[in-house]
Every structure is written in C-alpha cells, then in structure tokens.
Scaffold this active site. Structure first.
Site, short mmCIF file in Angstrom:
data_model
loop_
_atom_site.label_atom_id
_atom_site.label_comp_id
_atom_site.label_asym_id
_atom_site.label_seq_id
_atom_site.Cartn_x
_atom_site.Cartn_y
_atom_site.Cartn_z
N SER A 57 1.29 -1.08 0.17
CA SER A 57 -0.09 -0.02 0.32
C SER A 57 0.91 1.04 -0.24
O SER A 57 -0.08 2.75 -0.38
CB SER A 57 -0.81 -0.08 1.41
OG SER A 57 -2.02 -0.85 0.96
N PHE A 58 1.89 1.52 0.48
CA PHE A 58 3.17 2.64 0.29
C PHE A 58 3.19 2.36 -0.77
O PHE A 58 3.34 4.07 -1.12
CB PHE A 58 4.21 1.96 1.42
CG PHE A 58 5.05 2.93 1.80
CD1 PHE A 58 4.81 4.20 2.54
CD2 PHE A 58 6.24 3.11 0.89
CE1 PHE A 58 5.74 4.91 2.57
CE2 PHE A 58 7.26 4.59 0.78
CZ PHE A 58 6.89 5.16 1.97
N VAL A 81 -3.96 -2.62 5.03
CA VAL A 81 -3.30 -2.85 6.26
C VAL A 81 -3.50 -3.43 7.19
O VAL A 81 -4.76 -2.63 7.82
CB VAL A 81 -2.45 -1.19 6.09
CG1 VAL A 81 -1.23 -1.37 7.24
CG2 VAL A 81 -1.86 -0.69 4.82
N ILE A 82 -3.47 -3.88 7.80
CA ILE A 82 -4.18 -4.70 9.09
C ILE A 82 -2.47 -4.55 9.95
O ILE A 82 -1.86 -4.36 10.20
CB ILE A 82 -3.74 -6.33 8.72
CG1 ILE A 82 -4.71 -6.53 7.72
CG2 ILE A 82 -4.44 -6.81 10.04
CD1 ILE A 82 -5.27 -7.82 7.37
N THR A 86 3.42 -2.54 16.23
CA THR A 86 4.40 -1.78 16.17
C THR A 86 3.93 -0.73 14.96
O THR A 86 2.67 -0.80 14.95
CB THR A 86 5.17 -2.06 15.24
OG1 THR A 86 5.10 -1.99 14.27
CG2 THR A 86 6.40 -2.99 15.82
N HIS A 88 4.24 0.83 12.71
CA HIS A 88 4.71 1.10 10.59
C HIS A 88 2.81 0.96 10.13
O HIS A 88 2.86 1.71 9.69
CB HIS A 88 4.71 -0.52 10.39
CG HIS A 88 5.23 -0.79 9.48
ND1 HIS A 88 5.98 -0.30 8.52
CD2 HIS A 88 4.52 -1.57 8.63
CE1 HIS A 88 5.64 -1.00 7.04
NE2 HIS A 88 4.70 -1.39 7.37
N PHE A 113 -10.91 5.91 -3.41
CA PHE A 113 -9.97 5.16 -2.50
C PHE A 113 -9.95 3.80 -2.08
O PHE A 113 -11.64 3.35 -1.41
CB PHE A 113 -10.10 6.10 -1.05
CG PHE A 113 -9.15 5.86 -0.40
CD1 PHE A 113 -7.55 6.14 -0.78
CD2 PHE A 113 -9.48 5.11 0.90
CE1 PHE A 113 -7.05 5.81 0.79
CE2 PHE A 113 -8.43 4.68 2.24
CZ PHE A 113 -7.08 5.06 2.15
#
Length: 156
Positions: A57-58, A81-82, A86, A88, A113
């Site tokens: 996804s980044f 993104v799960i 952390t 992140h 989106f």
C-alpha cells in the site's frame, strides 16, 4: 457497519480509461477487492482498464501518480493494511492516504480509495467483497472514481 448511509450510484463510464493500482499483500483480500473493482467497472461500461500490481500500500501513490500523469481518466487504488504491534500501520496508512489524496488534488484525476485499514484479518475479509463479506470496498472505490469523473465533467 461503515457502509450505512452509502449512496446508490448509477454511472455511465463508457469511453473512460481507468487504471487500477493494487497492492500485493493479503492475497485473499486483494483478490476480492480486484473482483469487486472489475465488476463495478464492467457495470459502468468501462472497457479500457489497465491493472498494475505494486508490492504494498505504501507504493500505491507513486503508481497512481504515474497513471494519472499518463492519461488515465480515473485511478482506483486498492490495498489492505492490518494493524500489528508496531507503529508501522500508522505510517503506512498515513502515507497511502495522504499520497493518494495529493495525486488526486494535484492532477485533477479522481482516485477511488479502496485501501482497507483494519485492526485484524476478519475486518479486512468482511470488507473485501468475498462470499460472506458485508461490504465490497473494491466495487465502491471503482464506482466512486467513475462517478467523480462524470461529476467533474459537468464542471468543465
């Protein structure tokens, strides 16, 4: 459910060029999002579709920017993104959201989106448009992108 109150959109996307940029993480969820996107584009009459896979996804914003600059009428960005243990999760979600927003505003090309930001796998599966899912975020993201192109053309 977050889908409560969602509009019912019927859009004509014939003649549009749409690029779908999709992350590669979480294959089962991504397969559902992609299937929903394909169905929505077909329902809208969009036949000029290019699909591009990126690692995660980044990386979605840079691919969306290239697509927008390359003549796409709309971009659909798909990822998941799960949350882990952390920070992140926060960084990736923020980068994807801000990056995709920047692409859309800067280029004037709508970006649907379809990035799921979930606390666990169950939430992602419930939004992926799979059998038994309560929501189909891939379908919704594609439909929103096409509807926005149509709306923007009315402003030209």
């Amino acid at each position: 459910m977050s889908g409560h109150g969602a509009p019912t959109l019927t859009v004509d996307g014939r003649g549009l060029r749409v690029v779908v940029v999709a992350a590669s993480w979480h294959t089962q969820v991504m397969d559902g999002l992609l299937d929903g996107t394909r169905r929505a584009l077909a329902d809208a009459g969009v036949t000029d579709v290019t699909e591009v896979r990126v690692p995660g996804s980044f990386e979605l914003p840079v691919a969306a920017a290239r697509a927008a600059g390359g003549g796409a009428d709309a971009v659909v960005a798909l990822g998941v993104v799960i949350r882990g243990g952390t920070p992140h999760f926060d960084y990736v979600c923020q980068a994807a959201t801000m990056g995709l927003t920047d692409v859309s505003v800067r280029t004037g090309v709508p970006v649907g989106f379809g990035v799921l930001t979930c606390d666990d796998d169950a939430q992602a599966l419930d939004r992926a448009g799979l059998a038994g899912s309560h929501e189909d975020k891939g379908y919704e993201a594609a439909q929103a992108a096409v509807a926005t192109v149509v709306a923007l053309r009315a402003l030209a």
